[in-house]
Design a protein around this motif. Structure first.
Motif, PDB file in Angstrom:
ATOM      1  N   ILE A   1     -21.940 -38.710  -8.732  1.00 22.82           N
ATOM      2  CA  ILE A   1     -22.976 -38.093  -9.565  1.00 22.82           C
ATOM      3  C   ILE A   1     -23.841 -37.155  -8.738  1.00 22.82           C
ATOM      4  O   ILE A   1     -24.157 -36.041  -9.164  1.00 22.82           O
ATOM      5  CB  ILE A   1     -23.827 -39.179 -10.268  1.00 22.82           C
ATOM      6  CG1 ILE A   1     -22.980 -39.871 -11.326  1.00 22.82           C
ATOM      7  CG2 ILE A   1     -25.085 -38.590 -10.887  1.00 22.82           C
ATOM      8  CD1 ILE A   1     -23.605 -41.101 -11.919  1.00 22.82           C
ATOM      9  N   SER A   2     -24.218 -37.586  -7.542  1.00 25.41           N
ATOM     10  CA  SER A   2     -25.060 -36.752  -6.679  1.00 25.41           C
ATOM     11  C   SER A   2     -24.379 -35.438  -6.320  1.00 25.41           C
ATOM     12  O   SER A   2     -25.021 -34.387  -6.296  1.00 25.41           O
ATOM     13  CB  SER A   2     -25.404 -37.505  -5.391  1.00 25.41           C
ATOM     14  OG  SER A   2     -26.105 -38.678  -5.686  1.00 25.41           O
ATOM     15  N   LEU A   3     -23.107 -35.496  -6.039  1.00 22.00           N
ATOM     16  CA  LEU A   3     -22.384 -34.277  -5.686  1.00 22.00           C
ATOM     17  C   LEU A   3     -22.065 -33.414  -6.906  1.00 22.00           C
ATOM     18  O   LEU A   3     -21.944 -32.193  -6.789  1.00 22.00           O
ATOM     19  CB  LEU A   3     -21.090 -34.624  -4.949  1.00 22.00           C
ATOM     20  CG  LEU A   3     -21.270 -35.268  -3.568  1.00 22.00           C
ATOM     21  CD1 LEU A   3     -19.926 -35.700  -3.004  1.00 22.00           C
ATOM     22  CD2 LEU A   3     -21.980 -34.334  -2.614  1.00 22.00           C
ATOM     23  N   GLY A   4     -21.960 -34.027  -8.078  1.00 27.26           N
ATOM     24  CA  GLY A   4     -21.582 -33.276  -9.271  1.00 27.26           C
ATOM     25  C   GLY A   4     -22.733 -32.653 -10.034  1.00 27.26           C
ATOM     26  O   GLY A   4     -22.548 -31.667 -10.748  1.00 27.26           O
ATOM     27  N   MET A   5     -23.932 -33.199  -9.893  1.00 19.80           N
ATOM     28  CA  MET A   5     -25.072 -32.705 -10.670  1.00 19.80           C
ATOM     29  C   MET A   5     -25.359 -31.217 -10.476  1.00 19.80           C
ATOM     30  O   MET A   5     -25.627 -30.523 -11.460  1.00 19.80           O
ATOM     31  CB  MET A   5     -26.327 -33.534 -10.374  1.00 19.80           C
ATOM     32  CG  MET A   5     -26.277 -34.934 -10.945  1.00 19.80           C
ATOM     33  SD  MET A   5     -25.921 -35.026 -12.698  1.00 19.80           S
ATOM     34  CE  MET A   5     -27.455 -34.468 -13.371  1.00 19.80           C
ATOM     35  N   PRO A   6     -25.339 -30.681  -9.261  1.00 17.31           N
ATOM     36  CA  PRO A   6     -25.599 -29.238  -9.128  1.00 17.31           C
ATOM     37  C   PRO A   6     -24.576 -28.367  -9.861  1.00 17.31           C
ATOM     38  O   PRO A   6     -24.901 -27.287 -10.347  1.00 17.31           O
ATOM     39  CB  PRO A   6     -25.532 -28.994  -7.624  1.00 17.31           C
ATOM     40  CG  PRO A   6     -25.780 -30.326  -7.003  1.00 17.31           C
ATOM     41  CD  PRO A   6     -25.227 -31.326  -7.960  1.00 17.31           C
ATOM     42  N   TRP A   7     -23.357 -28.834  -9.978  1.00 20.02           N
ATOM     43  CA  TRP A   7     -22.301 -28.055 -10.635  1.00 20.02           C
ATOM     44  C   TRP A   7     -22.390 -28.117 -12.150  1.00 20.02           C
ATOM     45  O   TRP A   7     -21.993 -27.185 -12.840  1.00 20.02           O
ATOM     46  CB  TRP A   7     -20.929 -28.543 -10.180  1.00 20.02           C
ATOM     47  CG  TRP A   7     -20.707 -28.262  -8.735  1.00 20.02           C
ATOM     48  CD1 TRP A   7     -20.857 -29.140  -7.698  1.00 20.02           C
ATOM     49  CD2 TRP A   7     -20.346 -27.012  -8.155  1.00 20.02           C
ATOM     50  NE1 TRP A   7     -20.603 -28.510  -6.513  1.00 20.02           N
ATOM     51  CE2 TRP A   7     -20.279 -27.195  -6.764  1.00 20.02           C
ATOM     52  CE3 TRP A   7     -20.075 -25.756  -8.679  1.00 20.02           C
ATOM     53  CZ2 TRP A   7     -19.946 -26.184  -5.896  1.00 20.02           C
ATOM     54  CZ3 TRP A   7     -19.741 -24.741  -7.804  1.00 20.02           C
ATOM     55  CH2 TRP A   7     -19.677 -24.960  -6.438  1.00 20.02           C
ATOM     56  N   ILE A   8     -22.903 -29.228 -12.669  1.00 21.18           N
ATOM     57  CA  ILE A   8     -22.985 -29.382 -14.122  1.00 21.18           C
ATOM     58  C   ILE A   8     -23.880 -28.307 -14.735  1.00 21.18           C
ATOM     59  O   ILE A   8     -23.558 -27.728 -15.766  1.00 21.18           O
ATOM     60  CB  ILE A   8     -23.496 -30.789 -14.492  1.00 21.18           C
ATOM     61  CG1 ILE A   8     -22.455 -31.832 -14.108  1.00 21.18           C
ATOM     62  CG2 ILE A   8     -23.806 -30.890 -15.981  1.00 21.18           C
ATOM     63  CD1 ILE A   8     -22.929 -33.254 -14.253  1.00 21.18           C
TER      64      ILE A   8
ATOM     65  N   LYS B   1     -24.344 -25.379 -13.793  1.00 24.79           N
ATOM     66  CA  LYS B   1     -23.672 -24.081 -13.798  1.00 24.79           C
ATOM     67  C   LYS B   1     -22.669 -23.971 -14.945  1.00 24.79           C
ATOM     68  O   LYS B   1     -22.366 -22.879 -15.399  1.00 24.79           O
ATOM     69  CB  LYS B   1     -22.963 -23.856 -12.462  1.00 24.79           C
ATOM     70  CG  LYS B   1     -23.942 -23.735 -11.312  1.00 24.79           C
ATOM     71  CD  LYS B   1     -23.219 -23.574 -10.003  1.00 24.79           C
ATOM     72  CE  LYS B   1     -24.233 -23.493  -8.858  1.00 24.79           C
ATOM     73  NZ  LYS B   1     -23.606 -23.349  -7.572  1.00 24.79           N
ATOM     74  N   ILE B   2     -22.167 -25.101 -15.393  1.00 21.69           N
ATOM     75  CA  ILE B   2     -21.160 -25.108 -16.451  1.00 21.69           C
ATOM     76  C   ILE B   2     -21.811 -25.210 -17.828  1.00 21.69           C
ATOM     77  O   ILE B   2     -21.466 -24.471 -18.743  1.00 21.69           O
ATOM     78  CB  ILE B   2     -20.166 -26.276 -16.240  1.00 21.69           C
ATOM     79  CG1 ILE B   2     -19.407 -26.076 -14.926  1.00 21.69           C
ATOM     80  CG2 ILE B   2     -19.197 -26.394 -17.403  1.00 21.69           C
ATOM     81  CD1 ILE B   2     -18.601 -27.276 -14.504  1.00 21.69           C
ATOM     82  N   ALA B   3     -22.759 -26.135 -17.961  1.00 22.51           N
ATOM     83  CA  ALA B   3     -23.419 -26.354 -19.255  1.00 22.51           C
ATOM     84  C   ALA B   3     -24.878 -26.709 -19.007  1.00 22.51           C
ATOM     85  O   ALA B   3     -25.174 -27.523 -18.136  1.00 22.51           O
ATOM     86  CB  ALA B   3     -22.728 -27.481 -20.018  1.00 22.51           C
ATOM     87  N   PRO B   4     -25.780 -26.106 -19.749  1.00 23.25           N
ATOM     88  CA  PRO B   4     -27.196 -26.444 -19.562  1.00 23.25           C
ATOM     89  C   PRO B   4     -27.489 -27.861 -20.058  1.00 23.25           C
ATOM     90  O   PRO B   4     -26.878 -28.334 -21.009  1.00 23.25           O
ATOM     91  CB  PRO B   4     -27.923 -25.410 -20.410  1.00 23.25           C
ATOM     92  CG  PRO B   4     -26.925 -24.956 -21.401  1.00 23.25           C
ATOM     93  CD  PRO B   4     -25.576 -25.099 -20.761  1.00 23.25           C
ATOM     94  N   TYR B   5     -28.409 -28.519 -19.378  1.00 23.93           N
ATOM     95  CA  TYR B   5     -28.821 -29.851 -19.790  1.00 23.93           C
ATOM     96  C   TYR B   5     -30.285 -30.061 -19.431  1.00 23.93           C
ATOM     97  O   TYR B   5     -30.829 -29.377 -18.575  1.00 23.93           O
ATOM     98  CB  TYR B   5     -27.937 -30.934 -19.165  1.00 23.93           C
ATOM     99  CG  TYR B   5     -28.053 -31.029 -17.657  1.00 23.93           C
ATOM    100  CD1 TYR B   5     -28.898 -31.965 -17.077  1.00 23.93           C
ATOM    101  CD2 TYR B   5     -27.324 -30.199 -16.823  1.00 23.93           C
ATOM    102  CE1 TYR B   5     -29.015 -32.055 -15.702  1.00 23.93           C
ATOM    103  CE2 TYR B   5     -27.434 -30.284 -15.453  1.00 23.93           C
ATOM    104  CZ  TYR B   5     -28.280 -31.222 -14.899  1.00 23.93           C
ATOM    105  OH  TYR B   5     -28.398 -31.312 -13.541  1.00 23.93           O
TER     106      TYR B   5
END
Length: 110
Positions: free
Chosen positions: A19-26, A28-32
């Motif tokens: 989750i820590s590594l994936g959060m910055p990329w999310i 960029k793909i979809a706003p949340y």
């Protein structure tokens, strides 16, 4: 000696890292909404911690077969109490998972 404890620690650690590594990329793909996500996470953390603490104190008095449904019930009540999900969301999810599937016959019988 540490079989299930080690496995649970490794599972939680790998999920946290993922989750820590994936959060910055999310983002960029979809706003949340980060605030909403953090709020929901903290409410779930509270609910699961409260359930775990209650079950920890009763682990020696009752069988695991009795503690499992009690723990599940406590968790469900707490996630409704702290408004992680609403009754409407819950019933919608149940209908989605266990609802009757509309299967149409797609074969062409000529």
């Amino acid at each position: 000696k540490y079989t299930y404890i080690g496995a649970s620690i490794a599972s939680v650690a790998s999920a946290v890292i993922l989750i820590s590594l994936g959060m910055p990329w999310i983002g960029k793909i979809a706003p949340y909404n980060k605030k909403l996500l953090l709020t929901k996470f903290l409410k779930l953390l509270f609910s699961s911690s409260a359930m775990g603490i209650l079950l920890y104190f009763y682990r020696d008095q009752y069988s695991i077969l009795l503690l499992l449904p009690i723990g599940s019930a406590i968790y469900v009540v707490l996630i409704f109490a702290v408004k992680v999900i609403s009754i409407k969301d819950f019933t919608s999810a149940i209908k989605t998972v266990f609802g009757k599937k509309d299967v149409k016959n797609t074969s062409n019988n000529v």
